[in-house]
Design an enzyme around this catalytic site. Structure first.
Site, PDB file in Angstrom:
ATOM      1  N   GLU A 110       0.836  -1.206   0.000  1.00 35.40           N
ATOM      2  CA  GLU A 110       0.000   0.000   0.000  1.00 35.40           C
ATOM      3  C   GLU A 110       0.868   1.252   0.000  1.00 35.40           C
ATOM      4  O   GLU A 110       0.517   2.262  -0.619  1.00 35.40           O
ATOM      5  CB  GLU A 110      -0.936  -0.003   1.213  1.00 35.40           C
ATOM      6  CG  GLU A 110      -1.942  -1.153   1.223  1.00 35.40           C
ATOM      7  CD  GLU A 110      -2.693  -1.291  -0.085  1.00 35.40           C
ATOM      8  OE1 GLU A 110      -2.996  -0.259  -0.721  1.00 35.40           O
ATOM      9  OE2 GLU A 110      -2.989  -2.442  -0.478  1.00 35.40           O
ATOM     10  N   HIS A 117       1.876   7.714  -6.119  1.00 29.62           N
ATOM     11  CA  HIS A 117       1.118   8.962  -6.118  1.00 29.62           C
ATOM     12  C   HIS A 117       2.050  10.158  -5.972  1.00 29.62           C
ATOM     13  O   HIS A 117       1.918  11.167  -6.685  1.00 29.62           O
ATOM     14  CB  HIS A 117       0.101   8.938  -4.972  1.00 29.62           C
ATOM     15  CG  HIS A 117      -0.849  10.085  -4.984  1.00 29.62           C
ATOM     16  ND1 HIS A 117      -1.440  10.584  -3.843  1.00 29.62           N
ATOM     17  CD2 HIS A 117      -1.304  10.858  -6.003  1.00 29.62           C
ATOM     18  CE1 HIS A 117      -2.223  11.604  -4.161  1.00 29.62           C
ATOM     19  NE2 HIS A 117      -2.163  11.787  -5.461  1.00 29.62           N
TER      20      HIS A 117
END
Length: 238
Positions: A110, A117
């Site tokens: 994750e 991002h």
């Protein structure tokens, strides 16, 4: 149920294209069982560092110089995810406070999305942009296709298939995003020494099993789209 003809009504019959759906379902079930089995296996193996999934996430984000992302616990199993809009890493019951190899691997994965991002990884940006269209397409496509069949309006069926294609496109774009996040996770786990070499191989198995669920989902969506195209072509010819 086969929707035969435009406006000839609905009638029950066996259709060979059901095989495509069955193949997709089988692939999804196999992949789901595989990731649960692999995660369960390594969830009983304590990482040598002894840090939890939550601590792993904090250490990786700090190592990457990312300070504006929250880490929070969410109830459930294997529903871990990163939300780029809210900048929150959500870790499930089996990951957040667990110090197993599985928990560390999933938390690192994750964080791989967080790093994507932060670095402006293009496939992640495309996937995020596709979410509204994919959600609408997967939900509305069937109603539009059914309306096209019931009222004998071929363009509606075409529109429904195009909308469903958006959901398939989303599944396809998801593949490089997930694979890349896992590669980033495994690399940074090694760089930081959070997992040793043997543990790294175990973590790779966990993330590979998880990746196969996305492959299966994409394959199932493609098979469903193929079925729609076959049925539409058959009805048009009739």
């Amino acid at each position: 149920m086969y929707l035969g003809g435009y406006g000839t009504g609905l009638y029950l019959m066996w259709d060979p294209t059901y095989v495509l759906i069955l193949i997709g379902v089988a692939l999804s079930l196999i992949a789901s069982a595989g990731v649960r089995r692999t995660f369960s296996r390594y969830s009983t193996v304590r990482s040598a560092s002894g840090i939890t999934g939550e601590e792993t996430a904090r250490r990786i984000l700090s190592y990457a110089g990312i300070t504006d992302v929250k880490i929070q616990h969410v109830s459930g199993q294997l529903n871990d995810h990163y939300n780029p809009k809210t900048k929150v890493v959500n870790l499930s019951d089996a990951v957040y406070g667990n110090n197993s190899v599985s928990a560390v691997a999933v938390a690192a994965h994750e964080c791989g999305h967080v790093i994507q991002h932060a670095k402006g990884y293009a496939p992640l940006s495309i996937r995020t942009a596709l979410v509204p269209a994919a959600n609408f397409g997967s939900g509305a496509s069937w109603f539009i296709i059914l309306a096209g069949i019931l009222f004998s309006i071929p363009p509606l069926i075409t529109m429904g298939i195009v909308l469903f294609s958006l959901a398939v496109l989303f599944q396809l774009v998801t593949l490089p995003v997930e694979f890349n996040a896992s590669r980033r996770a495994l690399g940074i786990l090694q760089e930081t020494g959070i997992l040793g070499n043997e543990e790294g191989r175990s973590a790779r198995k966990v993330l590979r099993a998880a990746a196969l669920t996305y492959v299966a989902a994409a394959a199932a969506s493609i098979l469903q789209l193929l079925r729609l195209i076959i049925l539409f072509g058959r009805n048009r010819n009739n």
